[in-house]
Write an enzyme that holds these catalytic residues in place. Structure first.
Site, PDB file in Angstrom:
ATOM      1  N   SER A   1       0.829  -1.204   0.000  1.00  0.00           N
ATOM      2  CA  SER A   1       0.000   0.000   0.000  1.00  0.00           C
ATOM      3  C   SER A   1       0.867   1.259   0.000  1.00  0.00           C
ATOM      4  CB  SER A   1      -0.953  -0.074   1.203  1.00  0.00           C
ATOM      5  OG  SER A   1      -2.058   0.749   1.026  1.00  0.00           O
TER       6      SER A   1
ATOM      7  N   ASP B   1      -9.281  -5.243  -4.273  1.00  0.00           N
ATOM      8  CA  ASP B   1      -8.850  -3.848  -4.137  1.00  0.00           C
ATOM      9  C   ASP B   1      -9.807  -3.004  -4.981  1.00  0.00           C
ATOM     10  OD1 ASP B   1      -6.555  -3.060  -2.524  1.00  0.00           O
ATOM     11  OD2 ASP B   1      -5.382  -4.526  -3.675  1.00  0.00           O
TER      12      ASP B   1
ATOM     13  N   HIS C   1      -7.436  -5.908   0.182  1.00  0.00           N
ATOM     14  CA  HIS C   1      -6.243  -5.091   0.436  1.00  0.00           C
ATOM     15  C   HIS C   1      -5.429  -5.577   1.642  1.00  0.00           C
ATOM     16  CE1 HIS C   1      -4.128  -1.279  -0.133  1.00  0.00           C
ATOM     17  NE2 HIS C   1      -4.058  -1.163   1.173  1.00  0.00           N
TER      18      HIS C   1
HETATM   19  N1  LIG Z   1      -7.860   4.218   6.515  1.00  0.00           N
HETATM   20  C1  LIG Z   1      -7.557   3.134   5.645  1.00  0.00           C
HETATM   21  C2  LIG Z   1      -6.489   2.259   6.234  1.00  0.00           C
HETATM   22  C3  LIG Z   1      -5.538   1.832   5.198  1.00  0.00           C
HETATM   23  O1  LIG Z   1      -5.668   2.227   4.072  1.00  0.00           O
HETATM   24  C4  LIG Z   1      -4.412   0.921   5.510  1.00  0.00           C
HETATM   25  C5  LIG Z   1      -4.329   0.325   6.742  1.00  0.00           C
HETATM   26  C6  LIG Z   1      -3.300  -0.565   7.021  1.00  0.00           C
HETATM   27  C7  LIG Z   1      -2.343  -0.861   6.068  1.00  0.00           C
HETATM   28  C8  LIG Z   1      -2.426  -0.265   4.825  1.00  0.00           C
HETATM   29  C9  LIG Z   1      -3.454   0.629   4.543  1.00  0.00           C
HETATM   30  N2  LIG Z   1      -3.532   1.240   3.317  1.00  0.00           N
HETATM   31  C10 LIG Z   1      -2.480   1.872   2.687  1.00  0.00           C
HETATM   32  O2  LIG Z   1      -1.423   2.199   3.158  1.00  0.00           O
HETATM   33  C11 LIG Z   1      -8.797   2.337   5.257  1.00  0.00           C
HETATM   34  O3  LIG Z   1      -9.882   2.848   5.300  1.00  0.00           O
HETATM   35  O4  LIG Z   1      -8.681   1.218   4.847  1.00  0.00           O
END
Ligand SMILES: N[C@@H](CC(=O)c1ccccc1NC=O)C(=O)O
Length: 306
Positions: free
Chosen positions: A163, A248, A280
């Protein structure tokens, strides 16, 4: 390439989205299919926590190895049981939208990889609001340089990011290593469910602690850089695997696809993989399993069997 075309351009589909739709597309937890958003996030933290505890309970480990003078500039190095002269390394950058996550809960892939002879490094970096994107990119660059300096006899360094961490890993394709006095022996990148164009994120609530401006977004977008000036791979043998989960969001799919296409135009040895039936978070926590398809892809790539 025409900067008005492609993913970063004026015709990009996200520009036509309402604020709510953009928010939705860039909220990975809203796209999970087997559980609710909160339960998915909880499970992700739990599995990360347990995997890290398990990895730290056995084996040869160096915790909190500094890669710089900053308090947050630390990495954990997990070694395989078998002692070997020339170890392959996998360096991991956790996700969490550059504002959450920690090396202390992100050792997902450590046990299955160290069991096969890979040394795994889990990197900490200063998440927002302490760190800016420029700072995080700089820190991650220094962490990779530091692994190369400490283990010059390595049998290849592979980077893996999830991510927001995939974004940081992708930025390493544009790093200026000469400045750091060492060129890492980069053999491959595993970019898992990543973001490569930051401009749309700037328009979501995730930008509140990041405070990214359009200039920051472009300077820190590998997609933007590759479209402006397709950098030539320093090592043409370095493979880049762009990986996205079936569940995703469409915007995450588009980002991965377009980054892969930009890499190919820049003559990188890139491949694109959509992993079926994972969201994801599952795509990452499944790396705790030695038989998971992505664990196997990573091992085969590291040991050059495919
Ligand atoms: N606030 C995000 C959290 C999120 O995107 C996320 C959480 C943990 C590991 C990776 C993530 N996404 C990108 O970095 C959500 O709504 O999914």
């Amino acid at each position: 390439m025409d900067v008005l075309g492609g993913g970063g351009g004026r015709g990009a589909p996200w520009r036509k989205m309402s604020k709510e739709e953009l928010e939705n597309q860039y909220s990975p937890s809203r796209w999970v299919v087997r559980r609710g958003a909160e339960e998915a996030m909880r499970t992700y933290s739990q599995i990360g926590d347990e995997a890290t505890k398990k990895a730290r309970a056995t084996g040869r480990i160096l915790l909190d190895v500094p890669y710089g003078d900053g308090e947050g500039e630390k990495m954990d190095i997990y070694f395989p049981e078998e002692v070997s002269e020339a170890l392959p390394f996998l360096v991991f950058f956790h996700g969490g939208y550059w504002q959450s996550g920690s090396k202390d809960t992100s050792a997902f892939m450590v046990s299955p990889l160290t069991a096969q002879g890979v040394a795994v490094v889990i990197v900490a970096y200063d998440i927002a609001p302490k760190g800016t994107l420029d700072k995080m990119v700089d820190q991650v660059t220094r962490s990779v340089a530091s692994v190369q300096k400490q283990y010059p006899g390595n049998r290849g360094i592979h980077l893996c990011g999830h991510s927001a961490g995939a974004h940081l890993a992708a930025m390493m394709l544009l790093a200026n290593w000469t400045k750091l006095g060492v060129t890492p022996n980069l053999k491959g990148l595993f970019l898992v469910s990543g973001i490569y164009d930051l401009e749309p994120v700037m328009h979501t609530s995730e930008n509140a602690p990041l405070l990214v401006t359009l200039e920051d977004a472009r300077r820190n977008s590998p997609q933007w850089h590759l479209e402006m000036a397709p950098a030539q791979p320093a090592d043409p043998g370095c493979r880049v695997l762009v990986i996205v989960g079936q569940h995703d969001s469409p915007e995450f799919h588009r980002q991965s696809r377009e980054f892969y296409e930009a890499l190919r135009r820049g003559s990188w040895e890139a491949s694109f993989e959509e992993l079926r039936d994972v969201d994801h978070f599952e795509i990452l926590w499944n790396l705790t399993q030695k038989d998971y398809v992505l664990t196997q892809i990573i091992l085969k790539t590291i040991f050059q069997e495919s």
